[in-house]
Design a protein around this motif. Structure first.
Motif, short mmCIF file in Angstrom:
data_model
loop_
_atom_site.label_atom_id
_atom_site.label_comp_id
_atom_site.label_asym_id
_atom_site.label_seq_id
_atom_site.Cartn_x
_atom_site.Cartn_y
_atom_site.Cartn_z
N MET A 80 7.40 -7.15 2.18
CA MET A 80 6.10 -6.37 2.55
C MET A 80 5.72 -5.33 1.37
SD MET A 80 6.98 -5.05 6.48
CE MET A 80 5.43 -4.12 6.66
N ILE A 81 6.54 -4.77 0.60
CA ILE A 81 6.21 -3.77 -0.39
C ILE A 81 5.26 -4.30 -1.33
CG2 ILE A 81 7.16 -2.16 -1.99
CD1 ILE A 81 9.29 -1.68 -0.09
N PRO A 82 5.56 -5.37 -2.13
CA PRO A 82 4.63 -6.04 -2.97
C PRO A 82 3.52 -6.59 -2.39
CG PRO A 82 6.64 -7.42 -2.95
CD PRO A 82 6.84 -6.22 -1.77
N ILE A 83 3.70 -7.08 -1.15
CA ILE A 83 2.47 -7.95 -0.70
C ILE A 83 1.11 -7.08 -0.23
CG2 ILE A 83 2.92 -8.37 1.69
CD1 ILE A 83 2.18 -11.18 0.99
N LYS A 84 1.53 -5.86 -0.02
CA LYS A 84 0.73 -4.99 0.55
C LYS A 84 -1.09 -4.73 -0.08
CE LYS A 84 0.02 -0.19 2.61
NZ LYS A 84 0.57 1.22 2.78
N GLU A 85 -0.82 -4.84 -1.28
CA GLU A 85 -2.40 -4.64 -1.87
C GLU A 85 -2.81 -6.16 -2.12
OE1 GLU A 85 -3.66 -1.91 -2.39
OE2 GLU A 85 -2.05 -0.81 -1.58
N ILE A 86 -2.15 -7.24 -2.00
CA ILE A 86 -2.39 -8.67 -2.72
C ILE A 86 -2.90 -9.20 -1.49
CG2 ILE A 86 -1.70 -10.61 -3.54
CD1 ILE A 86 0.82 -9.21 -4.94
#
Length: 62
Positions: free
Chosen positions: A22-28
């Motif tokens: 979840m952490i890296p995908i939030k903005e993407i």
């Protein structure tokens, strides 16, 4: 039939992995994040009801 300890271990592992994704995908990919967030809430509620202290495990601060 799995023991309570096995169930808790599996849920803690899933909770941790989900947060890692979840952490890296939030903005993407916000739509994907929203879908993952629903599962995150389910796991959080389940673990809390099983008596697991999520203070140190929970890295999503919302």
């Amino acid at each position: 039939m799995p023991s309570a300890a096995d169930i808790i271990k599996d849920y803690v592992t899933e909770f941790s992995r989900l947060q890692d994704w979840m952490i890296p995908i939030k903005e993407i990919a916000p739509d994907t994040y929203d879908s993952m967030y629903k599962r995150y809430v389910e796991l959080k509620v389940t673990l809390s009801s099983l008596g697991v202290n999520l203070t140190q495990l929970d890295r999503i601060k919302e």
